[in-house]
Design an enzyme around this catalytic site. Sequence first.
Site, PDB file in Angstrom:
ATOM      1  N   LYS A   1     -22.084  16.802   9.999  1.00 61.56           N
ATOM      2  CA  LYS A   1     -21.035  17.165  10.951  1.00 61.56           C
ATOM      3  C   LYS A   1     -20.593  15.976  11.792  1.00 61.56           C
ATOM      4  O   LYS A   1     -19.429  15.877  12.171  1.00 61.56           O
ATOM      5  CB  LYS A   1     -21.533  18.302  11.866  1.00 61.56           C
ATOM      6  CG  LYS A   1     -20.483  18.811  12.840  1.00 61.56           C
ATOM      7  CD  LYS A   1     -19.267  19.359  12.122  1.00 61.56           C
ATOM      8  CE  LYS A   1     -18.219  19.880  13.094  1.00 61.56           C
ATOM      9  NZ  LYS A   1     -16.982  20.268  12.404  1.00 61.56           N
TER      10      LYS A   1
ATOM     11  N   SER B   1       0.834  -1.200   0.000  1.00 62.77           N
ATOM     12  CA  SER B   1       0.000   0.000   0.000  1.00 62.77           C
ATOM     13  C   SER B   1       0.875   1.258   0.000  1.00 62.77           C
ATOM     14  O   SER B   1       1.573   1.507  -0.965  1.00 62.77           O
ATOM     15  CB  SER B   1      -0.963  -0.029   1.190  1.00 62.77           C
ATOM     16  OG  SER B   1      -2.111   0.751   0.907  1.00 62.77           O
TER      17      SER B   1
END
Length: 333
Positions: A195, A143
């Site tokens: 949020k 990765s």
Amino acid sequence: MKRTIALVAAIALLISGVVMSVFNVFQKDQFEDLFSSLADDSPVSVIEEGDPSNRIAVISVDGVIQDTPQGSGLFSGVAGYNHRLTVDALKEIIEDDSVKAILLDVNSPGGGVFESAEVYKYLKIAKDKGKIIYSSMGNMAASGGYYVSAPANKIYASNETITGSIGVIMQSIDYSELAEKYGVKFNTYTSGDMKDMLSGAKTPSKEEKEYVQHMVDTMFDEFVKVVAEGRNMSEEEVRKLADGRVYLGSDAIDNGLVDEIGYFDDALADLKEEIGSDNPQVYTYGYGSGRFSMFNFNGPSIVKQLFNDSDALIVENLINKRQGPKPMYLYDE
């Protein structure tokens, strides 16, 4: 009073015996080297003496590529990846005309998207300025570990190296059902519907899932572009390999992610030949990074024993300071 004096004398003899035993193990000259190293503020360590006008810089990417606070104690740099040191080293290398090449010594499962991209940025600048870059993969370069290797002119891996894992992961924990089982309720007040996106206190909505997936896909597209450019492959070819799976080094040779089967010494020998210098100076950054730590013993295990598993404390610290799910180029979190 006599008993107290005797006790103090016994303790003094015990301490003296321990000091002498340690001294006998390390020998006087090793102690002198150790403390002279500690007194030296420079992070540069010469691995092989040679021509200072033709230098090879070894950059160790050892551990998770993440910008975590570094301590200041004796064992603060014994092991692990130091992001700020790595970035500062690359900036210095870019401006140093005596450095002809960079050898990445990678043993990493990847790490943060931001940190991996920052390392990649400065490696690209170095390459564009004419520095030759080789990457030597150790046990793992997956990765983000592959992401930072992608711009290398040549990538080395052993048959047993685990690499690939091209992709992005972003995780959150949903403990809302557990809280409900025990009668725990969360009163959350937000300025907008998103949020508290991916809050563990609730099951994510369809809108949240779609939005986060869009973020992941966008970062994945960038990863594909980085590999495609670095390996001279089409994006279509990269995507066929980029379903997140890992590859052994021998398989990575076949699919084009790796150039040569070899170890660090093989990569270094070939890099010396590449820059056309029989006797370049080889140096590295950092006291405790990778194979060139100034300590010969297994620092991390000793530190764990001394400090009750500092890795667990680091993980706890990271969790406590998390502000939300973090996108990662990471094989195994």
